[in-house]
Design a protein around this motif. Structure first.
Motif, PDB file in Angstrom:
ATOM      1  N   ILE A 122     -10.402   4.563 -21.880  1.00 58.45           N
ATOM      2  CA  ILE A 122     -11.661   5.079 -21.324  1.00 58.45           C
ATOM      3  C   ILE A 122     -12.168   6.248 -22.165  1.00 58.45           C
ATOM      4  O   ILE A 122     -13.368   6.331 -22.460  1.00 58.45           O
ATOM      5  CB  ILE A 122     -11.483   5.481 -19.841  1.00 58.45           C
ATOM      6  N   ASN A 123     -11.270   7.151 -22.569  1.00 53.05           N
ATOM      7  CA  ASN A 123     -11.687   8.273 -23.412  1.00 53.05           C
ATOM      8  C   ASN A 123     -12.296   7.795 -24.729  1.00 53.05           C
ATOM      9  O   ASN A 123     -13.318   8.325 -25.176  1.00 53.05           O
ATOM     10  CB  ASN A 123     -10.505   9.213 -23.685  1.00 53.05           C
ATOM     11  N   HIS A 124     -11.687   6.780 -25.325  1.00 51.73           N
ATOM     12  CA  HIS A 124     -12.234   6.228 -26.580  1.00 51.73           C
ATOM     13  C   HIS A 124     -13.619   5.618 -26.344  1.00 51.73           C
ATOM     14  O   HIS A 124     -14.543   5.841 -27.135  1.00 51.73           O
ATOM     15  CB  HIS A 124     -11.292   5.173 -27.178  1.00 51.73           C
ATOM     16  N   ARG A 125     -13.749   4.855 -25.276  1.00 52.25           N
ATOM     17  CA  ARG A 125     -15.032   4.213 -24.997  1.00 52.25           C
ATOM     18  C   ARG A 125     -16.111   5.235 -24.666  1.00 52.25           C
ATOM     19  O   ARG A 125     -17.263   5.081 -25.077  1.00 52.25           O
ATOM     20  CB  ARG A 125     -14.889   3.194 -23.868  1.00 52.25           C
ATOM     21  N   LEU A 126     -15.752   6.280 -23.913  1.00 53.37           N
ATOM     22  CA  LEU A 126     -16.732   7.329 -23.620  1.00 53.37           C
ATOM     23  C   LEU A 126     -17.156   8.048 -24.897  1.00 53.37           C
ATOM     24  O   LEU A 126     -18.330   8.369 -25.089  1.00 53.37           O
ATOM     25  CB  LEU A 126     -16.158   8.335 -22.618  1.00 53.37           C
ATOM     26  N   THR A 127     -16.204   8.300 -25.766  1.00 50.14           N
ATOM     27  CA  THR A 127     -16.493   8.966 -27.034  1.00 50.14           C
ATOM     28  C   THR A 127     -17.421   8.130 -27.906  1.00 50.14           C
ATOM     29  O   THR A 127     -18.352   8.650 -28.531  1.00 50.14           O
ATOM     30  CB  THR A 127     -15.185   9.260 -27.799  1.00 50.14           C
ATOM     31  N   ASP A 128     -17.192   6.809 -27.926  1.00 52.32           N
ATOM     32  CA  ASP A 128     -17.986   5.917 -28.776  1.00 52.32           C
ATOM     33  C   ASP A 128     -19.339   5.539 -28.185  1.00 52.32           C
ATOM     34  O   ASP A 128     -20.197   5.036 -28.900  1.00 52.32           O
ATOM     35  CB  ASP A 128     -17.196   4.636 -29.073  1.00 52.32           C
ATOM     36  N   HIS A 129     -19.540   5.768 -26.899  1.00 49.75           N
ATOM     37  CA  HIS A 129     -20.783   5.365 -26.237  1.00 49.75           C
ATOM     38  C   HIS A 129     -21.905   6.330 -26.623  1.00 49.75           C
ATOM     39  O   HIS A 129     -21.841   7.531 -26.336  1.00 49.75           O
ATOM     40  CB  HIS A 129     -20.592   5.343 -24.720  1.00 49.75           C
ATOM     41  N   ALA A 130     -22.936   5.805 -27.252  1.00 50.04           N
ATOM     42  CA  ALA A 130     -24.041   6.639 -27.745  1.00 50.04           C
ATOM     43  C   ALA A 130     -24.890   7.223 -26.621  1.00 50.04           C
ATOM     44  O   ALA A 130     -25.533   8.255 -26.809  1.00 50.04           O
ATOM     45  CB  ALA A 130     -24.927   5.821 -28.680  1.00 50.04           C
ATOM     46  N   GLY A 131     -24.876   6.605 -25.445  1.00 52.12           N
ATOM     47  CA  GLY A 131     -25.749   7.055 -24.371  1.00 52.12           C
ATOM     48  C   GLY A 131     -25.096   7.984 -23.370  1.00 52.12           C
ATOM     49  O   GLY A 131     -25.738   8.376 -22.385  1.00 52.12           O
ATOM     50  N   ILE A 132     -23.843   8.353 -23.581  1.00 54.04           N
ATOM     51  CA  ILE A 132     -23.145   9.225 -22.629  1.00 54.04           C
ATOM     52  C   ILE A 132     -22.642  10.468 -23.347  1.00 54.04           C
ATOM     53  O   ILE A 132     -21.891  10.385 -24.315  1.00 54.04           O
ATOM     54  CB  ILE A 132     -21.944   8.508 -21.968  1.00 54.04           C
ATOM     55  N   ASP A 133     -23.047  11.633 -22.841  1.00 57.81           N
ATOM     56  CA  ASP A 133     -22.487  12.897 -23.325  1.00 57.81           C
ATOM     57  C   ASP A 133     -21.251  13.163 -22.485  1.00 57.81           C
ATOM     58  O   ASP A 133     -21.333  13.630 -21.345  1.00 57.81           O
ATOM     59  CB  ASP A 133     -23.504  14.027 -23.163  1.00 57.81           C
ATOM     60  N   ALA A 134     -20.089  12.849 -23.027  1.00 55.82           N
ATOM     61  CA  ALA A 134     -18.838  12.948 -22.278  1.00 55.82           C
ATOM     62  C   ALA A 134     -18.079  14.237 -22.591  1.00 55.82           C
ATOM     63  O   ALA A 134     -16.911  14.360 -22.244  1.00 55.82           O
ATOM     64  CB  ALA A 134     -17.963  11.738 -22.576  1.00 55.82           C
ATOM     65  N   SER A 135     -18.758  15.213 -23.177  1.00 54.12           N
ATOM     66  CA  SER A 135     -18.075  16.438 -23.579  1.00 54.12           C
ATOM     67  C   SER A 135     -17.555  17.247 -22.395  1.00 54.12           C
ATOM     68  O   SER A 135     -16.679  18.098 -22.564  1.00 54.12           O
ATOM     69  CB  SER A 135     -18.999  17.301 -24.440  1.00 54.12           C
ATOM     70  N   ARG A 136     -18.060  16.995 -21.186  1.00 56.01           N
ATOM     71  CA  ARG A 136     -17.589  17.717 -19.991  1.00 56.01           C
ATOM     72  C   ARG A 136     -17.004  16.759 -18.951  1.00 56.01           C
ATOM     73  O   ARG A 136     -17.051  17.027 -17.756  1.00 56.01           O
ATOM     74  CB  ARG A 136     -18.747  18.520 -19.390  1.00 56.01           C
ATOM     75  N   VAL A 137     -16.452  15.632 -19.426  1.00 54.04           N
ATOM     76  CA  VAL A 137     -15.885  14.624 -18.529  1.00 54.04           C
ATOM     77  C   VAL A 137     -14.366  14.614 -18.681  1.00 54.04           C
ATOM     78  O   VAL A 137     -13.847  14.688 -19.795  1.00 54.04           O
ATOM     79  CB  VAL A 137     -16.457  13.219 -18.850  1.00 54.04           C
ATOM     80  N   GLU A 138     -13.672  14.522 -17.561  1.00 51.42           N
ATOM     81  CA  GLU A 138     -12.218  14.387 -17.560  1.00 51.42           C
ATOM     82  C   GLU A 138     -11.867  13.061 -16.881  1.00 51.42           C
ATOM     83  O   GLU A 138     -12.461  12.695 -15.875  1.00 51.42           O
ATOM     84  CB  GLU A 138     -11.567  15.539 -16.802  1.00 51.42           C
ATOM     85  N   VAL A 139     -10.875  12.369 -17.444  1.00 43.27           N
ATOM     86  CA  VAL A 139     -10.443  11.067 -16.931  1.00 43.27           C
ATOM     87  C   VAL A 139      -8.987  11.162 -16.516  1.00 43.27           C
ATOM     88  O   VAL A 139      -8.158  11.687 -17.256  1.00 43.27           O
ATOM     89  CB  VAL A 139     -10.614   9.966 -18.006  1.00 43.27           C
TER      90      VAL A 139
END
Length: 133
Positions: A74-91
């Motif tokens: 999930i972390n890899h997919r969030l990182t690679d997703h161009a439409g999601i700013d995941a810099s403040r997301v925890e999984v």
């Protein structure tokens, strides 16, 4: 009586790709014949074991924690997703139940992150606690 070998009874050529699985009746006949010592039937049974669906059968050395793999994926997919700013997301994951914590900038990103988590193999449920900030 013509004693030609049927296509399914012929041994595969060396190096040839595995054939399609034989039908149930042929496999059952060979099962019984192998019980009575027919070496050709036993050989076909062994070939049948090599043919089939082997999905989910990973390498013998692969013993990673499923939750660790889920979080990593999930972390890899969030990182690679161009439409999601995941810099403040925890999984986090426990027994396949994923929890998403943190903040995203839009409700669309919140929804996309949840859908992305659901798409990972082994995930049974997603608790989306992401806040839109």
């Amino acid at each position: 009586m013509d004693e030609k070998l049927r296509q399914s009874d012929r041994p595969p050529e060396e190096g040839a790709p595995a054939a399609e699985p034989r039908d149930l009746l042929d496999r059952a006949k060979d099962e019984v014949a192998a019980w009575f010592g027919d070496p050709k039937a036993a050989s076909r049974r062994q070939q049948d074991l090599a043919v089939g669906d082997h999905s989910g059968e990973g390498p013998a050395s692969y013993h990673a924690d499923p939750d660790e793999r889920i979080v990593d994926e999930i972390n890899h997919r969030l990182t690679d997703h161009a439409g999601i700013d995941a810099s403040r997301v925890e999984v986090a994951s426990s027994a396949g139940a994923v929890t998403l914590n943190g903040q995203v900038t839009t409700s669309a990103q919140r929804h996309e992150a949840e859908e992305l988590a659901h798409s990972v193999a082994g995930v049974s449920q997603v608790d989306n606690r992401l806040q839109v900030a």
